[in-house]
Scaffold this motif. Structure first.
Motif, PDB file in Angstrom:
ATOM      1  N   GLY A  72       0.829  -1.213   0.000  1.00  0.00           N
ATOM      2  CA  GLY A  72       0.000   0.000   0.000  1.00  0.00           C
ATOM      3  C   GLY A  72       0.858   1.255   0.000  1.00  0.00           C
ATOM      4  N   TYR A  73       1.939   1.220   0.768  1.00  0.00           N
ATOM      5  CA  TYR A  73       2.896   2.324   0.816  1.00  0.00           C
ATOM      6  C   TYR A  73       3.461   2.583  -0.584  1.00  0.00           C
ATOM      7  N   ALA A  74       3.832   1.498  -1.284  1.00  0.00           N
ATOM      8  CA  ALA A  74       4.381   1.623  -2.648  1.00  0.00           C
ATOM      9  C   ALA A  74       3.328   2.197  -3.599  1.00  0.00           C
ATOM     10  N   ILE A  75       2.082   1.771  -3.421  1.00  0.00           N
ATOM     11  CA  ILE A  75       0.999   2.329  -4.249  1.00  0.00           C
ATOM     12  C   ILE A  75       0.928   3.840  -4.046  1.00  0.00           C
ATOM     13  N   GLY A  76       0.965   4.259  -2.782  1.00  0.00           N
ATOM     14  CA  GLY A  76       0.921   5.684  -2.482  1.00  0.00           C
ATOM     15  C   GLY A  76       2.128   6.434  -3.012  1.00  0.00           C
ATOM     16  N   TRP A  77       3.303   5.833  -2.875  1.00  0.00           N
ATOM     17  CA  TRP A  77       4.550   6.482  -3.300  1.00  0.00           C
ATOM     18  C   TRP A  77       4.575   6.671  -4.813  1.00  0.00           C
ATOM     19  N   PHE A  78       4.229   5.602  -5.543  1.00  0.00           N
ATOM     20  CA  PHE A  78       4.387   5.615  -6.997  1.00  0.00           C
ATOM     21  C   PHE A  78       3.121   5.935  -7.782  1.00  0.00           C
ATOM     22  N   ALA A  79       1.963   5.762  -7.176  1.00  0.00           N
ATOM     23  CA  ALA A  79       0.738   5.873  -7.966  1.00  0.00           C
ATOM     24  C   ALA A  79      -0.401   6.599  -7.252  1.00  0.00           C
TER      25      ALA A  79
END
Length: 191
Positions: A72-79
């Protein structure tokens, strides 16, 4: 009508399935990043079915949930921009904006509290990534918050043991129908 009793009995049978731990891990991972059903839906019946494995189940749930939180963190960071329409369409947008506000004020404590609370955790994982929260702090807060929640649930079920299972069985239909009624009222109020 015994709809919920039948579902309860099915959940206990599924909880003894040889792949139940994998399903628990998958649900825990998915719930932290995009899926709406909390891991307790499987953690509770699994712990009721095999109380001596409760701590193991809580550990699996915690680790998988933190890994899902990292997704979820990666989703927020990248998208973050790409998921905005999705957050709006599923009704999480206001919660997401509130999470961003809380991050501005409390940072680490926001993730810690969200990990333990019934607020959809995925909102906070995505917000943490979108705001580029320091990743090690995010992981630490997630481990403590999510771990506290899942170990508390498993501990209460282990502590309650057989009497708790019998009480749940006796009242599961009433609780189920009351929950449905509350969801309908909530939907009408929000709408």
């Amino acid at each position: 009508m015994s709809l919920f009793s039948d579902l309860y009995d099915s959940a206990l049978r599924w909880a003894r399935h040889r792949h139940a731990e994998r399903y628990l891990a998958g649900l825990s991972f998915a719930e932290s990043s995009f899926f709406p059903i909390p891991p307790e839906a499987i953690l509770v019946p699994m712990t009721l079915a095999e109380p001596r494995k409760g701590w193991r189940f809580a550990s699996v749930t915690t680790v998988a949930s933190v890994l899902g939180g990292a997704a979820g963190y990666a989703i927020g960071w990248f998208a973050a921009d790409a998921v905005e329409p999705i957050l709006r369409s599923v009704g999480y947008w206001d919660g997401y904006l509130l999470a961003i506000e809380w991050f501005a004020m409390w940072g680490f404590l926001t993730v810690l509290g969200a990990g333990f609370s019934p607020i959809p955790y995925k909102i906070f994982t995505i917000a943490a990534g979108a705001l580029h929260m320091l990743f090690p702090l995010f992981v630490l807060a997630s481990l403590v918050g999510r771990g506290a929640r899942f170990f508390l649930v498993a501990g209460l079920i282990r502590w309650g043991g057989r009497p708790m299972e019998q009480k749940l069985r006796r009242h599961v239909d009433l609780v189920g129908w009351i929950s449905i009624a509350l969801l309908v009222v909530l939907y009408l109020v929000v709408r």
